[in-house]
Design an enzyme around this catalytic site. Structure first.
Site, PDB file in Angstrom:
ATOM      1  N   ARG A 147      -7.342 -10.539  30.382  1.00  0.00           N
ATOM      2  CA  ARG A 147      -8.368 -10.392  29.353  1.00  0.00           C
ATOM      3  C   ARG A 147      -9.103  -9.083  29.582  1.00  0.00           C
ATOM      4  NH1 ARG A 147     -10.769 -16.541  28.391  1.00  0.00           N
ATOM      5  NH2 ARG A 147      -9.137 -17.134  26.908  1.00  0.00           N
ATOM      6  N   GLN A 184      -6.535  -6.803  24.556  1.00  0.00           N
ATOM      7  CA  GLN A 184      -7.132  -7.717  23.580  1.00  0.00           C
ATOM      8  C   GLN A 184      -6.230  -7.951  22.371  1.00  0.00           C
ATOM      9  OE1 GLN A 184     -10.999  -6.425  22.271  1.00  0.00           O
ATOM     10  NE2 GLN A 184     -11.661  -8.510  21.829  1.00  0.00           N
ATOM     11  N   ASP A 232      -3.571 -10.603  23.234  1.00  0.00           N
ATOM     12  CA  ASP A 232      -4.067 -11.782  23.933  1.00  0.00           C
ATOM     13  C   ASP A 232      -3.829 -13.037  23.085  1.00  0.00           C
ATOM     14  OD1 ASP A 232      -5.397 -13.727  25.337  1.00  0.00           O
ATOM     15  OD2 ASP A 232      -7.329 -12.699  25.394  1.00  0.00           O
ATOM     16  N   TYR A 275     -12.689 -16.193  32.949  1.00  0.00           N
ATOM     17  CA  TYR A 275     -12.629 -17.661  32.992  1.00  0.00           C
ATOM     18  C   TYR A 275     -13.751 -18.193  33.873  1.00  0.00           C
ATOM     19  CZ  TYR A 275      -7.886 -16.979  31.193  1.00  0.00           C
ATOM     20  OH  TYR A 275      -6.807 -16.616  30.434  1.00  0.00           O
TER      21      TYR A 275
END
Length: 385
Positions: free
Chosen positions: A128, A133, A136, A234
């Protein structure tokens, strides 16, 4: 180079659902053919997402009826999910396979792909970062999942979401509590607000509070000590003590809510249980809980993978495969992720995909190459490290 896309509705990896998405759209096929690819598409591969074969052939794709005849010729095979074991034997040793491989829970398959000499790119492993992006896929599908989960919850709730003033009296807006303010959670928040609900959200990462509030939600502050997020964005796993404090602090918010959506998933590990049956029993009869992680272990005690159940008088939705409910948009977004990924590493002079394992994106996402498992995180996981 020859690029192959399978009809994954015909080649089920799981008998519990039929894959409706496709790895390409007519628009991305056009881009592939302009780049010099020969695109082969299994018959009706895009049918369930609203794209007939004719739409693909108009952009230069060749429709094939029997993939067994062409699997061995493919240089790149694009999947929404992952290959079947039976397909591995037909692929040539140096082929590149791209898809949602689910590598932490598919050790036998990954080891077989390495043994076959395949290069495997798992889209879940794409970092990420700003540069990544546009490719993703996890985030694009999670965004749709957040929308779908909120809409399913609204349809299951025996009342409306917005405030309504009528001659018969005033209906108060529904209360929605979102646990986890990642991509899916934020989209669920935005959707609930558009529908007129009062929205409260919680995440172990205080840094996301501003994002929640920018969408019109309120952020529930719980002091459980040091938390944070990984370098990839995360949430870090909590200690048992922190989990206990979190559940206790959330109990009142859950009991007061008409809809609760849980989106807590840990990368490569089983998701945490956030809501017990005792807490469900505190909710009003007819309330709705959506467990995003039901298929991978569940955030809600009593949720049934792939099904909707009634637990302690509460409707608990654990259907999973959320983005398939909007298969057209899910296909569009995933196909764009893949064309952006391939275009990033495609050498226009040699007309070849450049597998540069020194590149930070490929170093993270390529998990097998030249007969070996190349991802250190996976190797440690397989060893139990």
């Amino acid at each position: 180079m020859k690029l192959l896309v399978l009809n994954e509705a015909r080649h089920a990896i799981d008998d519990s659902f039929v894959e409706q998405r496709c790895a390409v759209t007519p628009a991305t096929v056009m881009r592939f053919t302009r780049m010099g690819f020969t695109v082969m598409l299994e018959q009706d591969a895009g049918a369930l997402s609203g794209y007939p074969d004719a739409a693909y052939t108009e952009q230069g794709a060749t429709i094939v009826k029997a993939t067994a005849d062409v699997l061995g010729d493919a240089d790149i095979v694009l999947y929404v999910n992952r290959p079947l074991s039976s397909q591995l034997a037909q692929l040539k040793a140096d082929a590149l396979v791209i898809g949602h491989i689910d590598p932490f829970f598919q050790q036998e398959l990954v080891e077989s792909m390495a043994g076959k000499g395949l290069s495997t790119l798992s889209v879940e492993m794409i970092p990420r970062s700003s540069r990544a992006q546009k490719m993703d896929a996890l985030s694009s599908q999670a965004s749709l999942a957040g929308y779908v989960m909120m809409m399913q919850a609204a349809n299951a709730l025996p009342s409306i979401l917005p405030m309504m003033m009528t001659p018969s009296g005033t209906i108060k807006p529904a209360k929605v509590f979102i646990i986890g303010a990642g991509v899916a959670g934020l989209q669920a928040i935005a959707t609930a607000k558009r529908l007129g609900a009062n929205v409260l959200a919680y995440d172990t990462r205080p840094v996301v509070a501003e994002q929640v509030e920018s969408l019109g939600g309120k952020f529930l502050k719980i002091d459980i000590g040091e938390t944070g997020q990984t370098k990839d964005g995360y949430a870090k796993e909590l200690t048992d003590e922190q989990k206990a404090k979190q559940q206790e602090a959330q109990r009142d918010a859950i009991a007061d809510s008409d809809i609760v959506i849980t989106t807590a998933q840990l990368f490569g590990r089983k998701p945490p249980v956030l809501i017990s049956k005792q807490t469900l029993a505190l909710m009003k009869p007819g309330s709705v809980v959506v467990d995003m992680a039901a298929l991978s272990g569940g955030n809600v005690e009593g949720s049934v993978p792939g099904e909707t159940a009634v637990v302690e008088g509460v409707t608990v939705i654990g259907d999973g495969n959320w983005s398939q409910r909007v298969a057209r948009d899910a296909t569009d977004m995933y196909a764009n992720n893949l064309i952006n990924l391939i275009d990033e590493f495609f050498d226009k002079e040699s007309k070849q995909f450049t597998l540069d394992l020194e590149d930070e994106i490929l170093a993270s996402s390529v998990i097998t190459h030249a007969g070996e498992i190349t991802n250190d995180m996976l190797k440690n996981a397989y060893k139990g490290g």
